[in-house]
Scaffold this motif. Sequence first.
Motif, PDB file in Angstrom:
ATOM      1  N   LEU A 110       0.808  -1.216   0.000  1.00 12.17           N
ATOM      2  CA  LEU A 110       0.000   0.000   0.000  1.00 12.17           C
ATOM      3  C   LEU A 110       0.845   1.271   0.000  1.00 12.17           C
ATOM      4  CD1 LEU A 110      -3.057   0.073  -0.091  1.00 12.17           C
ATOM      5  CD2 LEU A 110      -3.091   0.544   2.346  1.00 12.17           C
ATOM      6  N   ALA A 111       1.872   1.312   0.827  1.00 14.76           N
ATOM      7  CA  ALA A 111       2.675   2.531   0.955  1.00 14.76           C
ATOM      8  C   ALA A 111       3.451   2.863  -0.310  1.00 14.76           C
ATOM      9  CB  ALA A 111       3.641   2.395   2.132  1.00 14.76           C
ATOM     10  N   GLN A 112       3.663   1.858  -1.164  1.00 16.89           N
ATOM     11  CA  GLN A 112       4.451   2.077  -2.380  1.00 16.89           C
ATOM     12  C   GLN A 112       3.596   2.349  -3.622  1.00 16.89           C
ATOM     13  OE1 GLN A 112       5.563  -0.693  -0.183  1.00 16.89           O
ATOM     14  NE2 GLN A 112       6.726   1.045   0.617  1.00 16.89           N
ATOM     15  N   LEU A 113       2.280   2.347  -3.477  1.00 17.04           N
ATOM     16  CA  LEU A 113       1.419   2.470  -4.654  1.00 17.04           C
ATOM     17  C   LEU A 113       1.632   3.774  -5.414  1.00 17.04           C
ATOM     18  CD1 LEU A 113      -1.991   0.986  -3.439  1.00 17.04           C
ATOM     19  CD2 LEU A 113      -0.196  -0.121  -4.775  1.00 17.04           C
ATOM     20  N   ALA A 114       1.962   4.831  -4.706  1.00 11.59           N
ATOM     21  CA  ALA A 114       2.143   6.129  -5.368  1.00 11.59           C
ATOM     22  C   ALA A 114       3.304   6.117  -6.353  1.00 11.59           C
ATOM     23  CB  ALA A 114       2.354   7.232  -4.331  1.00 11.59           C
ATOM     24  N   GLN A 115       4.233   5.176  -6.181  1.00 11.21           N
ATOM     25  CA  GLN A 115       5.393   5.109  -7.083  1.00 11.21           C
ATOM     26  C   GLN A 115       5.123   4.243  -8.316  1.00 11.21           C
ATOM     27  OE1 GLN A 115       6.170   4.918  -3.440  1.00 11.21           O
ATOM     28  NE2 GLN A 115       6.286   7.105  -3.907  1.00 11.21           N
ATOM     29  N   LEU A 116       3.971   3.582  -8.364  1.00 10.36           N
ATOM     30  CA  LEU A 116       3.679   2.663  -9.458  1.00 10.36           C
ATOM     31  C   LEU A 116       2.905   3.343 -10.584  1.00 10.36           C
ATOM     32  CD1 LEU A 116       2.542  -0.528  -7.475  1.00 10.36           C
ATOM     33  CD2 LEU A 116       4.843   0.088  -8.246  1.00 10.36           C
ATOM     34  N   ALA A 117       3.024   2.778 -11.781  1.00  6.60           N
ATOM     35  CA  ALA A 117       2.223   3.240 -12.916  1.00  6.60           C
ATOM     36  C   ALA A 117       0.761   2.879 -12.680  1.00  6.60           C
ATOM     37  CB  ALA A 117       2.724   2.589 -14.206  1.00  6.60           C
ATOM     38  N   ASP A 118      -0.136   3.562 -13.380  1.00  3.92           N
ATOM     39  CA  ASP A 118      -1.571   3.369 -13.164  1.00  3.92           C
ATOM     40  C   ASP A 118      -1.984   1.900 -13.262  1.00  3.92           C
ATOM     41  OD1 ASP A 118      -1.729   6.089 -12.887  1.00  3.92           O
ATOM     42  OD2 ASP A 118      -2.719   6.453 -14.811  1.00  3.92           O
ATOM     43  N   GLN A 119      -1.590   1.227 -14.332  1.00  6.28           N
ATOM     44  CA  GLN A 119      -2.017  -0.163 -14.513  1.00  6.28           C
ATOM     45  C   GLN A 119      -1.439  -1.066 -13.437  1.00  6.28           C
ATOM     46  OE1 GLN A 119      -4.413  -1.282 -16.706  1.00  6.28           O
ATOM     47  NE2 GLN A 119      -4.242  -3.072 -15.369  1.00  6.28           N
ATOM     48  N   ASP A 120      -0.227  -0.766 -12.978  1.00  4.20           N
ATOM     49  CA  ASP A 120       0.373  -1.567 -11.907  1.00  4.20           C
ATOM     50  C   ASP A 120      -0.398  -1.387 -10.599  1.00  4.20           C
ATOM     51  OD1 ASP A 120       2.325  -2.553 -13.603  1.00  4.20           O
ATOM     52  OD2 ASP A 120       3.748  -0.952 -13.122  1.00  4.20           O
ATOM     53  N   GLY A 145      -4.478  11.076  -6.803  1.00  3.06           N
ATOM     54  CA  GLY A 145      -4.515  12.344  -7.535  1.00  3.06           C
ATOM     55  C   GLY A 145      -3.999  12.256  -8.958  1.00  3.06           C
ATOM     56  N   ARG A 146      -4.133  11.085  -9.583  1.00  3.43           N
ATOM     57  CA  ARG A 146      -3.670  10.933 -10.967  1.00  3.43           C
ATOM     58  C   ARG A 146      -4.585  11.724 -11.911  1.00  3.43           C
ATOM     59  NH1 ARG A 146      -0.231   6.233 -10.993  1.00  3.43           N
ATOM     60  NH2 ARG A 146       0.910   6.465  -9.023  1.00  3.43           N
ATOM     61  N   GLU A 147      -3.996  12.413 -12.861  1.00  2.00           N
ATOM     62  CA  GLU A 147      -4.748  13.344 -13.708  1.00  2.00           C
ATOM     63  C   GLU A 147      -5.313  12.719 -14.983  1.00  2.00           C
ATOM     64  OE1 GLU A 147      -3.327  17.815 -13.017  1.00  2.00           O
ATOM     65  OE2 GLU A 147      -1.950  16.656 -14.275  1.00  2.00           O
ATOM     66  N   PRO A 185      -3.831  14.425 -21.770  1.00  3.60           N
ATOM     67  CA  PRO A 185      -3.531  13.671 -20.545  1.00  3.60           C
ATOM     68  C   PRO A 185      -4.293  14.166 -19.309  1.00  3.60           C
ATOM     69  CG  PRO A 185      -1.880  15.368 -20.822  1.00  3.60           C
ATOM     70  CD  PRO A 185      -2.881  15.551 -21.946  1.00  3.60           C
ATOM     71  N   TYR A 186      -5.541  14.622 -19.502  1.00  2.09           N
ATOM     72  CA  TYR A 186      -6.302  15.199 -18.387  1.00  2.09           C
ATOM     73  C   TYR A 186      -7.685  14.550 -18.251  1.00  2.09           C
ATOM     74  CZ  TYR A 186      -2.718  18.806 -18.916  1.00  2.09           C
ATOM     75  OH  TYR A 186      -1.518  19.475 -19.019  1.00  2.09           O
ATOM     76  N   ARG A 187      -7.758  13.248 -18.442  1.00  9.03           N
ATOM     77  CA  ARG A 187      -9.065  12.589 -18.429  1.00  9.03           C
ATOM     78  C   ARG A 187      -9.741  12.629 -17.053  1.00  9.03           C
ATOM     79  NH1 ARG A 187      -7.663   6.922 -21.065  1.00  9.03           N
ATOM     80  NH2 ARG A 187      -5.772   7.312 -19.826  1.00  9.03           N
ATOM     81  N   THR A 188      -8.954  12.653 -15.986  1.00  5.08           N
ATOM     82  CA  THR A 188      -9.553  12.740 -14.652  1.00  5.08           C
ATOM     83  C   THR A 188     -10.313  14.051 -14.484  1.00  5.08           C
ATOM     84  OG1 THR A 188      -7.852  11.337 -13.653  1.00  5.08           O
ATOM     85  CG2 THR A 188      -9.073  12.782 -12.166  1.00  5.08           C
ATOM     86  N   TRP A 189      -9.739  15.139 -14.964  1.00  4.55           N
ATOM     87  CA  TRP A 189     -10.417  16.438 -14.894  1.00  4.55           C
ATOM     88  C   TRP A 189     -11.767  16.365 -15.606  1.00  4.55           C
ATOM     89  CZ3 TRP A 189      -8.662  20.810 -12.344  1.00  4.55           C
ATOM     90  CH2 TRP A 189      -7.328  20.780 -11.895  1.00  4.55           C
ATOM     91  N   ALA A 190     -11.776  15.753 -16.775  1.00  2.00           N
ATOM     92  CA  ALA A 190     -13.020  15.636 -17.536  1.00  2.00           C
ATOM     93  C   ALA A 190     -14.045  14.796 -16.774  1.00  2.00           C
ATOM     94  CB  ALA A 190     -12.736  15.013 -18.901  1.00  2.00           C
ATOM     95  N   ALA A 191     -13.589  13.689 -16.189  1.00  2.54           N
ATOM     96  CA  ALA A 191     -14.501  12.827 -15.435  1.00  2.54           C
ATOM     97  C   ALA A 191     -15.128  13.585 -14.272  1.00  2.54           C
ATOM     98  CB  ALA A 191     -13.748  11.599 -14.925  1.00  2.54           C
ATOM     99  N   ARG A 192     -14.343  14.360 -13.574  1.00  2.00           N
ATOM    100  CA  ARG A 192     -14.863  15.104 -12.422  1.00  2.00           C
ATOM    101  C   ARG A 192     -15.890  16.154 -12.849  1.00  2.00           C
ATOM    102  NH1 ARG A 192     -10.545  17.827  -9.385  1.00  2.00           N
ATOM    103  NH2 ARG A 192     -12.041  17.895  -7.666  1.00  2.00           N
ATOM    104  N   ILE A 193     -15.641  16.796 -13.986  1.00  2.00           N
ATOM    105  CA  ILE A 193     -16.602  17.765 -14.510  1.00  2.00           C
ATOM    106  C   ILE A 193     -17.901  17.060 -14.914  1.00  2.00           C
ATOM    107  CG2 ILE A 193     -17.090  19.196 -16.541  1.00  2.00           C
ATOM    108  CD1 ILE A 193     -15.566  20.741 -14.487  1.00  2.00           C
ATOM    109  N   LEU A 194     -17.771  15.911 -15.552  1.00  2.00           N
ATOM    110  CA  LEU A 194     -18.960  15.172 -15.985  1.00  2.00           C
ATOM    111  C   LEU A 194     -19.801  14.730 -14.790  1.00  2.00           C
ATOM    112  CD1 LEU A 194     -17.415  13.051 -18.872  1.00  2.00           C
ATOM    113  CD2 LEU A 194     -19.075  14.902 -19.115  1.00  2.00           C
TER     114      LEU A 194
END
Length: 200
Positions: A110-120, A145-147, A185-194
Amino acid sequence: MNKVVLKHFQSVDPPLFALFQTIVLDDHSPRHPRRYFVSLCEEIIGQQLSGRVADVLFDRFEKLFPKRRVTPRSVLALSEEKLRSTGMSWSKTRFIRDLAHHVITKSVPLAQLAQLADQDVIDELTKVKGIGPWTAEMFLMFTLGREDVFSYGDLGLKKAIKKLYGFKKDPTVKQMEKIVNKWKPYRTWAARILWKSLEL
């Protein structure tokens, strides 16, 4: 609102940019690693529930613990019946206990998740019973907080896209991909707006 993000959507998707002009988003800072476990508990509790109901159940869940300090060991110290008393289902009770076990044994780092790529991150989290792609994607968006994350399995996002782009029927994944891929590369922003647009 980030000016670079706004400029991107103004260029690639005018209808969505118009929504950005009318909606204010809450803070989107990544959470501290100490909050990763409780964030996942919150996501599990909220699965397939309205936001309001999920908030009530999660509040009851936190109140089970002294000073609302939820840890893997404190979760396992409670019986399934005690966890179930919050109103969550038996299956979610067991999912949260399984998560706690994975964290304690470090089979999910858990503590190392921030260092991993999204799919990992998704691959690691979906080792836990009850955590599927949707829950892992929410963790990427709201805890790490991935964008650039988008959840094609989210019914709210599908509904918002249908409304904004005038689909008569629910859009297929292929139809959504044609729209969503422009947002990188900003799909999270779009999802939050939707999601916010559904409240209008």
